[in-house]
Design a protein around this motif. Sequence first.
Motif, PDB file in Angstrom:
ATOM      1  N   GLY A  47      24.828  96.530  11.915  1.00 40.33           N
ATOM      2  CA  GLY A  47      25.863  97.338  11.281  1.00 40.33           C
ATOM      3  C   GLY A  47      25.547  98.822  11.323  1.00 40.33           C
ATOM      4  O   GLY A  47      26.427  99.658  11.582  1.00 40.33           O
ATOM      5  N   ALA A  48      24.285  99.164  11.077  1.00 38.54           N
ATOM      6  CA  ALA A  48      23.886 100.569  11.095  1.00 38.54           C
ATOM      7  C   ALA A  48      24.043 101.180  12.487  1.00 38.54           C
ATOM      8  O   ALA A  48      24.298 102.386  12.628  1.00 38.54           O
ATOM      9  CB  ALA A  48      22.430 100.699  10.635  1.00 38.54           C
ATOM     10  N   GLU A  49      23.910 100.371  13.526  1.00 37.93           N
ATOM     11  CA  GLU A  49      24.049 100.857  14.895  1.00 37.93           C
ATOM     12  C   GLU A  49      25.513 101.013  15.297  1.00 37.93           C
ATOM     13  O   GLU A  49      25.879 101.969  15.994  1.00 37.93           O
ATOM     14  CB  GLU A  49      23.354  99.885  15.860  1.00 37.93           C
ATOM     15  CG  GLU A  49      21.849  99.814  15.724  1.00 37.93           C
ATOM     16  CD  GLU A  49      21.150 100.988  16.390  1.00 37.93           C
ATOM     17  OE1 GLU A  49      21.832 101.789  17.055  1.00 37.93           O
ATOM     18  OE2 GLU A  49      19.927 101.096  16.254  1.00 37.93           O
ATOM     19  N   LEU A  50      26.363 100.087  14.878  1.00 34.10           N
ATOM     20  CA  LEU A  50      27.730 100.043  15.381  1.00 34.10           C
ATOM     21  C   LEU A  50      28.724 100.862  14.561  1.00 34.10           C
ATOM     22  O   LEU A  50      29.673 101.422  15.101  1.00 34.10           O
ATOM     23  CB  LEU A  50      28.217  98.586  15.440  1.00 34.10           C
ATOM     24  CG  LEU A  50      27.416  97.637  16.326  1.00 34.10           C
ATOM     25  CD1 LEU A  50      28.044  96.250  16.316  1.00 34.10           C
ATOM     26  CD2 LEU A  50      27.310  98.168  17.750  1.00 34.10           C
ATOM     27  N   CYS A  51      28.518 100.935  13.257  1.00 37.94           N
ATOM     28  CA  CYS A  51      29.518 101.565  12.392  1.00 37.94           C
ATOM     29  C   CYS A  51      29.761 103.046  12.688  1.00 37.94           C
ATOM     30  O   CYS A  51      30.915 103.492  12.650  1.00 37.94           O
ATOM     31  CB  CYS A  51      29.148 101.353  10.921  1.00 37.94           C
ATOM     32  SG  CYS A  51      29.424  99.637  10.360  1.00 37.94           S
TER      33      CYS A  51
ATOM     34  N   CYS B  12      31.974 100.120   6.003  1.00 40.07           N
ATOM     35  CA  CYS B  12      31.905  99.385   7.269  1.00 40.07           C
ATOM     36  C   CYS B  12      30.779  98.369   7.161  1.00 40.07           C
ATOM     37  O   CYS B  12      29.659  98.709   6.763  1.00 40.07           O
ATOM     38  CB  CYS B  12      31.644 100.351   8.425  1.00 40.07           C
ATOM     39  SG  CYS B  12      31.374  99.545  10.029  1.00 40.07           S
ATOM     40  N   SER B  13      31.073  97.125   7.487  1.00 35.32           N
ATOM     41  CA  SER B  13      30.054  96.090   7.336  1.00 35.32           C
ATOM     42  C   SER B  13      30.240  95.007   8.389  1.00 35.32           C
ATOM     43  O   SER B  13      31.339  94.805   8.920  1.00 35.32           O
ATOM     44  CB  SER B  13      30.118  95.467   5.930  1.00 35.32           C
ATOM     45  OG  SER B  13      31.404  94.914   5.689  1.00 35.32           O
ATOM     46  N   LEU B  14      29.142  94.318   8.689  1.00 32.14           N
ATOM     47  CA  LEU B  14      29.174  93.148   9.562  1.00 32.14           C
ATOM     48  C   LEU B  14      28.988  91.903   8.707  1.00 32.14           C
ATOM     49  O   LEU B  14      28.074  91.840   7.886  1.00 32.14           O
ATOM     50  CB  LEU B  14      28.076  93.217  10.632  1.00 32.14           C
ATOM     51  CG  LEU B  14      28.503  93.890  11.945  1.00 32.14           C
ATOM     52  CD1 LEU B  14      28.629  95.388  11.755  1.00 32.14           C
ATOM     53  CD2 LEU B  14      27.525  93.564  13.069  1.00 32.14           C
ATOM     54  N   LEU B  15      29.855  90.934   8.907  1.00 31.32           N
ATOM     55  CA  LEU B  15      29.856  89.719   8.103  1.00 31.32           C
ATOM     56  C   LEU B  15      29.627  88.521   9.014  1.00 31.32           C
ATOM     57  O   LEU B  15      30.545  88.079   9.719  1.00 31.32           O
ATOM     58  CB  LEU B  15      31.192  89.566   7.363  1.00 31.32           C
ATOM     59  CG  LEU B  15      31.668  90.798   6.573  1.00 31.32           C
ATOM     60  CD1 LEU B  15      33.089  90.589   6.063  1.00 31.32           C
ATOM     61  CD2 LEU B  15      30.720  91.091   5.431  1.00 31.32           C
ATOM     62  N   PRO B  16      28.403  87.990   9.063  1.00 32.50           N
ATOM     63  CA  PRO B  16      28.157  86.807   9.904  1.00 32.50           C
ATOM     64  C   PRO B  16      29.012  85.632   9.446  1.00 32.50           C
ATOM     65  O   PRO B  16      29.033  85.274   8.274  1.00 32.50           O
ATOM     66  CB  PRO B  16      26.662  86.527   9.675  1.00 32.50           C
ATOM     67  CG  PRO B  16      26.094  87.810   9.161  1.00 32.50           C
ATOM     68  CD  PRO B  16      27.199  88.444   8.362  1.00 32.50           C
ATOM     69  N   ARG B  17      29.735  85.036  10.384  1.00 37.31           N
ATOM     70  CA  ARG B  17      30.570  83.869  10.080  1.00 37.31           C
ATOM     71  C   ARG B  17      29.842  82.572  10.384  1.00 37.31           C
ATOM     72  O   ARG B  17      30.042  81.560   9.705  1.00 37.31           O
ATOM     73  CB  ARG B  17      31.872  83.935  10.875  1.00 37.31           C
ATOM     74  CG  ARG B  17      32.786  85.075  10.470  1.00 37.31           C
ATOM     75  CD  ARG B  17      33.977  85.199  11.410  1.00 37.31           C
ATOM     76  NE  ARG B  17      34.774  83.991  11.455  1.00 37.31           N
ATOM     77  CZ  ARG B  17      35.786  83.733  10.619  1.00 37.31           C
ATOM     78  NH1 ARG B  17      36.081  84.609   9.664  1.00 37.31           N
ATOM     79  NH2 ARG B  17      36.485  82.630  10.742  1.00 37.31           N
ATOM     80  N   ALA B  18      29.007  82.585  11.407  1.00 35.04           N
ATOM     81  CA  ALA B  18      28.281  81.366  11.763  1.00 35.04           C
ATOM     82  C   ALA B  18      27.093  81.716  12.644  1.00 35.04           C
ATOM     83  O   ALA B  18      27.165  82.614  13.485  1.00 35.04           O
ATOM     84  CB  ALA B  18      29.195  80.376  12.496  1.00 35.04           C
TER      85      ALA B  18
END
Length: 228
Positions: free
Chosen positions: A192-196, A153-159
């Motif tokens: 990411g650590a909070e939401l996943c 699970c990861s967060l990928l900043p787009r902009a």
Amino acid sequence: MLKVSCLFVLLCGLLVPSSAQQIPPEVSSQITDALTQGLLDGNFLSLLNAINLEGLLNTILDQVTGLLNILVGPLLGPSDAEIKLQDARLLQLSLEFSPDSKGIDIWIPLELSVYLKLLILEPLTLYVRTDIRVQLQLESDEDGKYRLAFGHCSLLPRAIELQSGNPLSLPVNAVLGTIENALGNFITEDLGAELCPTLNSLVSNLDLQLVNNLINLILDRANVDLSV
């Protein structure tokens, strides 16, 4: 005193990865509807509201204070700093097959604004777009029975874009890149650590029939003999 606050609003939209290998729409809509309902029930938004931003603010202060001291002279302390997340929007979820055809990727797009008042700088508002990518992997036990497991699970900043209709001052220009980098790292790591973990819980509680539908789709795509 540091001022930290969060304000979130939910809004449906559409954002689908351009290279997606799409799941059949009837199955995809069932899964995304179930996950969206779980988010709407309050757990996800409550978690967002509880995220502590003091670490992010302190990181930004540590990284820009020295440069601002050089540009404009000695500064006041962190009592003149404030950060808050606002106007967050949860866009429409989507599904796609993993590139290796051994799993399913869930894409959860978010948009939000970050308000930042930093020492002597004029208040800044940065617009952020990011995708949460949840990978569900197909696993089998010793009896040959298949199950879906929560994978990466990861967060990928787009902009990350500064919202400003006016020319930027010299101090803002000097520290903007540093602020954007710190915000990007926060999204990728801390957020990411909070939401996943919450997303893991939501996926784990999906209806069994929906899970079986996904397993069969993955098996079909991987050309696995279902009779084995």
